[in-house]
Design a protein around this motif. Structure first.
Motif, PDB file in Angstrom:
ATOM      1  N   VAL A 199      -2.452   1.006  -4.840  1.00 36.73           N
ATOM      2  CA  VAL A 199      -1.814   0.705  -3.567  1.00 36.73           C
ATOM      3  C   VAL A 199      -1.058   1.950  -3.129  1.00 36.73           C
ATOM      4  O   VAL A 199      -0.380   2.581  -3.932  1.00 36.73           O
ATOM      5  CB  VAL A 199      -0.835  -0.481  -3.775  1.00 36.73           C
ATOM      6  CG1 VAL A 199       0.410  -0.323  -2.951  1.00 36.73           C
ATOM      7  CG2 VAL A 199      -1.516  -1.779  -3.473  1.00 36.73           C
ATOM      8  N   GLU A 200      -1.221   2.317  -1.864  1.00 37.89           N
ATOM      9  CA  GLU A 200      -0.493   3.491  -1.392  1.00 37.89           C
ATOM     10  C   GLU A 200       0.571   3.014  -0.424  1.00 37.89           C
ATOM     11  O   GLU A 200       0.258   2.404   0.591  1.00 37.89           O
ATOM     12  CB  GLU A 200      -1.439   4.454  -0.681  1.00 37.89           C
ATOM     13  CG  GLU A 200      -0.754   5.764  -0.374  1.00 37.89           C
ATOM     14  CD  GLU A 200      -1.691   6.693   0.358  1.00 37.89           C
ATOM     15  OE1 GLU A 200      -2.225   7.588  -0.305  1.00 37.89           O
ATOM     16  OE2 GLU A 200      -1.885   6.485   1.559  1.00 37.89           O
TER      17      GLU A 200
ATOM     18  N   LEU B  34       6.625  -6.369  -1.386  1.00 36.30           N
ATOM     19  CA  LEU B  34       6.624  -5.141  -0.583  1.00 36.30           C
ATOM     20  C   LEU B  34       5.530  -5.210   0.478  1.00 36.30           C
ATOM     21  O   LEU B  34       5.701  -4.730   1.598  1.00 36.30           O
ATOM     22  CB  LEU B  34       6.410  -3.915  -1.481  1.00 36.30           C
ATOM     23  CG  LEU B  34       7.557  -3.589  -2.443  1.00 36.30           C
ATOM     24  CD1 LEU B  34       7.166  -2.469  -3.392  1.00 36.30           C
ATOM     25  CD2 LEU B  34       8.809  -3.187  -1.663  1.00 36.30           C
ATOM     26  N   GLU B  35       4.428  -5.826   0.113  1.00 34.84           N
ATOM     27  CA  GLU B  35       3.352  -5.976   1.088  1.00 34.84           C
ATOM     28  C   GLU B  35       3.838  -6.850   2.239  1.00 34.84           C
ATOM     29  O   GLU B  35       3.581  -6.578   3.405  1.00 34.84           O
ATOM     30  CB  GLU B  35       2.130  -6.608   0.416  1.00 34.84           C
ATOM     31  CG  GLU B  35       0.951  -6.751   1.370  1.00 34.84           C
ATOM     32  CD  GLU B  35      -0.278  -7.351   0.692  1.00 34.84           C
ATOM     33  OE1 GLU B  35      -0.167  -7.774  -0.484  1.00 34.84           O
ATOM     34  OE2 GLU B  35      -1.327  -7.386   1.337  1.00 34.84           O
ATOM     35  N   HIS B  36       4.565  -7.886   1.892  1.00 39.55           N
ATOM     36  CA  HIS B  36       5.091  -8.778   2.917  1.00 39.55           C
ATOM     37  C   HIS B  36       6.084  -8.057   3.825  1.00 39.55           C
ATOM     38  O   HIS B  36       6.078  -8.218   5.046  1.00 39.55           O
ATOM     39  CB  HIS B  36       5.766  -9.985   2.234  1.00 39.55           C
ATOM     40  CG  HIS B  36       6.287 -10.985   3.199  1.00 39.55           C
ATOM     41  ND1 HIS B  36       5.463 -11.784   3.952  1.00 39.55           N
ATOM     42  CD2 HIS B  36       7.549 -11.302   3.563  1.00 39.55           C
ATOM     43  CE1 HIS B  36       6.206 -12.566   4.726  1.00 39.55           C
ATOM     44  NE2 HIS B  36       7.483 -12.296   4.516  1.00 39.55           N
ATOM     45  N   LEU B  37       6.905  -7.219   3.211  1.00 38.64           N
ATOM     46  CA  LEU B  37       7.861  -6.433   4.004  1.00 38.64           C
ATOM     47  C   LEU B  37       7.125  -5.551   5.003  1.00 38.64           C
ATOM     48  O   LEU B  37       7.563  -5.354   6.121  1.00 38.64           O
ATOM     49  CB  LEU B  37       8.681  -5.508   3.091  1.00 38.64           C
ATOM     50  CG  LEU B  37       9.884  -6.089   2.380  1.00 38.64           C
ATOM     51  CD1 LEU B  37      10.553  -5.004   1.560  1.00 38.64           C
ATOM     52  CD2 LEU B  37      10.872  -6.658   3.388  1.00 38.64           C
ATOM     53  N   HIS B  38       6.011  -5.017   4.550  1.00 37.32           N
ATOM     54  CA  HIS B  38       5.238  -4.150   5.436  1.00 37.32           C
ATOM     55  C   HIS B  38       4.667  -4.959   6.593  1.00 37.32           C
ATOM     56  O   HIS B  38       4.706  -4.541   7.753  1.00 37.32           O
ATOM     57  CB  HIS B  38       4.116  -3.472   4.652  1.00 37.32           C
ATOM     58  CG  HIS B  38       3.108  -2.797   5.512  1.00 37.32           C
ATOM     59  ND1 HIS B  38       3.388  -1.652   6.226  1.00 37.32           N
ATOM     60  CD2 HIS B  38       1.826  -3.114   5.809  1.00 37.32           C
ATOM     61  CE1 HIS B  38       2.327  -1.292   6.901  1.00 37.32           C
ATOM     62  NE2 HIS B  38       1.366  -2.153   6.681  1.00 37.32           N
ATOM     63  N   GLN B  39       4.134  -6.116   6.276  1.00 33.14           N
ATOM     64  CA  GLN B  39       3.491  -6.913   7.314  1.00 33.14           C
ATOM     65  C   GLN B  39       4.489  -7.416   8.339  1.00 33.14           C
ATOM     66  O   GLN B  39       4.194  -7.472   9.526  1.00 33.14           O
ATOM     67  CB  GLN B  39       2.772  -8.111   6.682  1.00 33.14           C
ATOM     68  CG  GLN B  39       1.489  -7.696   6.004  1.00 33.14           C
ATOM     69  CD  GLN B  39       0.973  -8.764   5.058  1.00 33.14           C
ATOM     70  OE1 GLN B  39       1.692  -9.709   4.719  1.00 33.14           O
ATOM     71  NE2 GLN B  39      -0.249  -8.620   4.636  1.00 33.14           N
ATOM     72  N   THR B  40       5.682  -7.766   7.865  1.00 30.32           N
ATOM     73  CA  THR B  40       6.672  -8.298   8.807  1.00 30.32           C
ATOM     74  C   THR B  40       7.536  -7.186   9.378  1.00 30.32           C
ATOM     75  O   THR B  40       8.418  -7.437  10.183  1.00 30.32           O
ATOM     76  CB  THR B  40       7.598  -9.302   8.106  1.00 30.32           C
ATOM     77  OG1 THR B  40       8.182  -8.636   6.976  1.00 30.32           O
ATOM     78  CG2 THR B  40       6.834 -10.522   7.650  1.00 30.32           C
ATOM     79  N   ARG B  41       7.272  -5.958   8.930  1.00 30.86           N
ATOM     80  CA  ARG B  41       8.048  -4.810   9.407  1.00 30.86           C
ATOM     81  C   ARG B  41       9.548  -5.011   9.241  1.00 30.86           C
ATOM     82  O   ARG B  41      10.341  -4.545  10.046  1.00 30.86           O
ATOM     83  CB  ARG B  41       7.769  -4.525  10.892  1.00 30.86           C
ATOM     84  CG  ARG B  41       6.364  -4.101  11.144  1.00 30.86           C
ATOM     85  CD  ARG B  41       6.165  -3.753  12.608  1.00 30.86           C
ATOM     86  NE  ARG B  41       4.777  -3.504  12.880  1.00 30.86           N
ATOM     87  CZ  ARG B  41       4.145  -2.363  12.599  1.00 30.86           C
ATOM     88  NH1 ARG B  41       4.826  -1.384  12.041  1.00 30.86           N
ATOM     89  NH2 ARG B  41       2.882  -2.225  12.865  1.00 30.86           N
TER      90      ARG B  41
ATOM     91  N   VAL C 288       8.998  -0.672   4.329  1.00 33.78           N
ATOM     92  CA  VAL C 288       7.693  -0.224   3.832  1.00 33.78           C
ATOM     93  C   VAL C 288       6.831   0.064   5.059  1.00 33.78           C
ATOM     94  O   VAL C 288       6.268  -0.847   5.664  1.00 33.78           O
ATOM     95  CB  VAL C 288       7.040  -1.303   2.949  1.00 33.78           C
ATOM     96  CG1 VAL C 288       5.733  -0.790   2.373  1.00 33.78           C
ATOM     97  CG2 VAL C 288       7.980  -1.704   1.823  1.00 33.78           C
ATOM     98  N   ASP C 289       6.761   1.338   5.439  1.00 34.77           N
ATOM     99  CA  ASP C 289       6.026   1.690   6.646  1.00 34.77           C
ATOM    100  C   ASP C 289       4.529   1.674   6.458  1.00 34.77           C
ATOM    101  O   ASP C 289       3.773   1.499   7.399  1.00 34.77           O
ATOM    102  CB  ASP C 289       6.425   3.100   7.103  1.00 34.77           C
ATOM    103  CG  ASP C 289       7.697   3.076   7.926  1.00 34.77           C
ATOM    104  OD1 ASP C 289       8.190   4.150   8.280  1.00 34.77           O
ATOM    105  OD2 ASP C 289       8.189   1.961   8.214  1.00 34.77           O
TER     106      ASP C 289
END
Lengths: 181, 604
Positions: free
Chosen positions: B206-207, B299-306, B331-332
């Motif tokens: 994952v990057e 963290l993926e969720h943080l990215h999706q919900t910005r 998480v941009d």
């Protein structure tokens, strides 16, 4: 202007710079940008890299025409200052480097060049990629994917910081200077 | 003698986030999934596979050792020691075989190294391990860790144990006392703690691109210099650091370069990760700005919900409860990747093509003389050239499907009467190919007596010819990669033309292995190998795109210090992968499918 017999269409991606300095001593702090010129009237300029310092990354693709008879195009790296901009270095990209002798015409060439400053001294390296777009719309098999998105796309080199700040894509180095693969 | 100052810039580099899939000695610096370190000596897939097919099979479990130390001696004058640990396996005859090295941590007498050392655990044999800790002198900071000469560094201490001791402990962690070599001296030199974990073979990675906003200022006269350190919680309960970002100076709203984490590092998406944000201090005392705990899935969720999550500052002696800081982490970027290994490509139909060039210059000596490097021993003992052809050829031919190899000689006078710097070894006027290693050997022995050794030693023509073949094959397909083996006894006379040819070839699917035979001084060849990071430059100002050269002096192979198989396969997979990957060329699996709509399939 369409692809007439006099012009060649190039896809040039200005990727990154390495080890750029101002005044031969201090590394560039920020706001470096590159201007590509394929002849006296045709030029395109990248956006500034606001925080890249001496190792800026632009990852900008330009589609430009170049006259068939032209033997090179130039790249000029500048740095925006309070009073305008200063030349950091220039490079000349000979057409022979991407008009492949034995590789397919639309091969994606990853090229790097030494930058020379206004005093004629070495000042860093410029990384770019060039692909000749054939005039007929032949599907290009050679990885157009890489030049179009910046995040996560790797380059064949890694950015080297010889005593400077190191940037991503490094191989292992003691404390900072990656060996590129 | 220790350096007076530690390397600050070095200490600011990112570690561990390079997406390197657990290879011995690979130094995972930097973000964005570089394959650069993908091959290293020892537990390299390619080497293992090669040996396995020869019947050398062992039952073993792959382990990763995490090392940390405490109370180290201070050897630097103004700053603290800059420690690095080296792990050795002690062989039956008492010799030490290096298994790997950690990175160098600057200015720290309590280091917790991020770089793991891979080791194969075989339960049926006793595996003694030796650990050495060194203080790395600042003058060596521009070298890759693997190139550091240990005898030039300051020795800080040694510890030893047996691998099974570590593995059989409840939390697989063992703490050892560091002592002098040979056990002399009673002074305590500190302790070393080793933790062993099984490696999880996985291609998932994952990057992530992290950004922080509104961090607390921990510096007096300027702003904080933040960096992130990500650790995972081990089964035993302790935390193991897996990577850290680079340091961004003077910035309370930093955006770091992307970090590529392999599944091997984070184990599973539901495994909690501790993300700590520190303010970098060149003294080594980094101040914790805040931390938080999240799993990769979160963290993926943080990215999706910005959305951002606040960093928490743990209780200190001034404040007994933890404080939620205003600093937030975002998480941009979150990109799933599949890291394909060298073997994935090979098994899906990619081919390596072998080419050979043999030096026929006069410096080798008249082949009829016993002391000539070209002397063919009637008893069957192979000369240096034959040995190099056999050793390298055996390995590469394994990956070459049609066993047709172009073979050339250079520096000799053939039928034409004038010196040729690239003539067909089989002396055919049209076809340069021979069949099999035996074909190369036969062409070599017969041509040897039909050629007048001459000179000078030029590599340019042979490299250009190989580049022509490599480039030409691209018109047909893109799953061939070429390896040119040049065997030479001497120093080349056309260093600039050779560099020009190498720079031109650096963007092609080609790698060059130069084997130096005889006793000449090959320092110049090492310049071509560019392991020190300086890229080759042509006479027209073009710089090599990648390092495609590897040089090995045969005498080091003879001394048993290195095996030609390992040297060859050490950098080759990395060079191959860097080529494929930069062009987004992936293995041709029939069922290659995106893991989810978001992922990019990516050859690494």
């Amino acid at each position: 202007m369409g692809s007439s017999n006099d012009l060649r269409v190039l896809e040039i991606t200005v990727i990154s710079g390495e080890d750029l300095s101002i005044n031969r001593k201090q590394p560039v702090k920020k706001n470096a940008f590159v201007t590509i010129k394929t002849d006296s009237f045709k030029e395109q300029t990248t956006k500034m890299d606001k925080d890249g310092g001496g190792y800026p990354a632009w990852d900008e693709k330009f589609v430009m025409d170049m006259p068939m008879h032209a033997r090179y195009f130039t790249a000029e790296v500048r740095c925006k200052t309070a009073a305008g901009s200063r030349i950091v270095g220039t490079a000349v990209i000979p057409a022979s480097d991407f008009l492949g002798d034995y590789v397919p015409e639309n091969y994606l060439h990853f090229l790097s060049y030494r930058l020379w400053d206004s005093h004629g001294e070495r000042n860093g390296i410029l990384n770019l990629s060039v692909r000749v777009k054939s005039s007929s719309s032949v599907k290009n098999a050679y990885g157009g994917g890489c030049s179009s998105h910046s995040a996560g796309c790797s380059r064949p080199w890694s950015r080297i910081a010889v005593g400077g700040q190191q940037v991503s894509n490094g191989e292992g180095v003691v404390t900072g200077i990656p060996v590129w693969s | 003698m220790g350096g007076c100052f530690s390397d600050v810039k070095g200490g600011q580099q990112a570690v561990g986030g390079g997406g390197i899939v657990g290879h011995l000695g690979a130094q995972g610096f930097g973000g964005a999934g570089s394959a650069a370190g993908a091959a290293a000596s020892g537990h390299n897939d390619a080497v293992e596979f090669f040996f396995q097919t020869k019947g050398v099979q062992a039952l073993y479990t792959k382990l990763e050792l995490s090392v940390s130390a405490s109370k180290l001696r201070d050897r630097d004058i103004i700053s603290k020691s800059d420690p690095m640990a080296v792990v050795y396996a002690k062989k039956r005859n008492g010799t030490l075989e290096e298994l790997g090295r950690t990175e160098v941590i600057m200015n720290n007498l309590e280091p917790t190294w991020i770089q793991k050392i891979s080791v194969n655990y075989q339960f049926e044999i006793v595996q003694p391990l030796i650990f050495h800790v060194y203080d790395v002198d600042s003058q060596y900071y521009n070298l890759p860790v693997k190139n550091l000469k240990l005898k030039d560094q300051d020795f800080l201490g040694e510890a030893s144990c047996v691998l099974s001791e570590i593995v059989t402990k409840r939390n697989r962690t063992l703490t050892l006392n560091l002592h002098n070599r040979d056990g002399r001296g009673l002074k305590s030199l500190g302790t070393l703690t080793v933790q062993a974990e099984e490696t999880v073979a996985s291609r998932n990675a994952v990057e992530m691109t992290f950004r922080c906003h509104h961090l607390d200022n921990k510096d007096l006269f300027s702003k904080s210099d933040p960096f992130l350190r990500i650790s995972r919680i081990a089964e035993s309960g302790g935390s193991i650091p897996i990577c850290k970002t680079e340091v961004i100076n003077n910035n309370l709203n930093p955006v770091w370069k992307p970090l590529c984490l392999t599944m091997q590092q984070y184990i599973s998406k539901d495994n909690p990760l501790i993300i700590e944000c520190f303010d970098f201090n060149s003294s080594g005392n980094h101040v914790l700005i805040g931390k938080l705990q999240k799993t990769v899935a979160e963290l993926e969720h943080l990215h999706q919900t910005r959305s951002g999550v606040n960093l928490v500052s743990p209780p200190s002696h001034l404040r007994r409860v933890e404080k939620i800081t205003e600093g937030q982490l975002f998480v941009d970027g979150y990109v799933k990747k599949q890291l394909y290994s060298f073997l994935d490509y090979i098994s899906s139909g990619f081919e390596l093509n072998f080419m050979v060039a043999v030096d026929f210059t006069a410096s080798n000596g008249n082949p009829h003389n016993l002391d000539s490097l070209h002397y063919i021993d009637p008893s069957g003992r192979l000369n240096a050239y034959q040995q190099a052809i056999m050793d390298a050829g055996e390995v590469v031919q394994f990956y070459d499907s049609d066993r047709r190899f172009p073979a050339w000689g250079f520096g000799g006078k053939t039928f034409g009467g004038s010196v040729s710097h690239c003539f067909n070894l089989n002396r055919s006027p049209t076809d340069s190919e021979v069949t099999g290693i035996e074909g190369i050997m036969a062409a070599y022995s017969s041509t040897l007596y039909n050629v007048t050794l001459s000179g000078p030693t030029l590599f340019g023509p042979v490299i250009n010819r190989a580049a022509e073949i490599a480039g030409g094959s691209l018109s047909v397909n893109q799953n061939k990669y070429f390896i040119l083996l040049i065997i030479t006894d001497g120093v080349i006379s056309d260093i600039q033309e050779t560099k020009d040819a190498l720079v031109k070839a650096s963007d092609l699917p080609l790698s060059i292995l130069i084997v130096g035979v005889g006793g000449a001084d090959f320092t110049q060849m090492e310049v071509l190998d560019a392991d020190d990071g300086h890229r080759l430059e042509s006479s027209t100002g073009r710089v090599a795109t990648r390092d495609i050269v590897q040089f090995v002096p045969m005498r080091e192979v003879h001394r048993g210090e290195i095996s030609i198989v390992q040297v060859l396969l050490e950098e080759l997979p990395g060079q191959f992968l860097s080529y494929m990957r930069s062009r987004n060329i992936r293995p041709h699996f029939p069922d290659v499918v995106h893991a989810s709509g978001q992922g990019t399939l990516y050859g690494v």
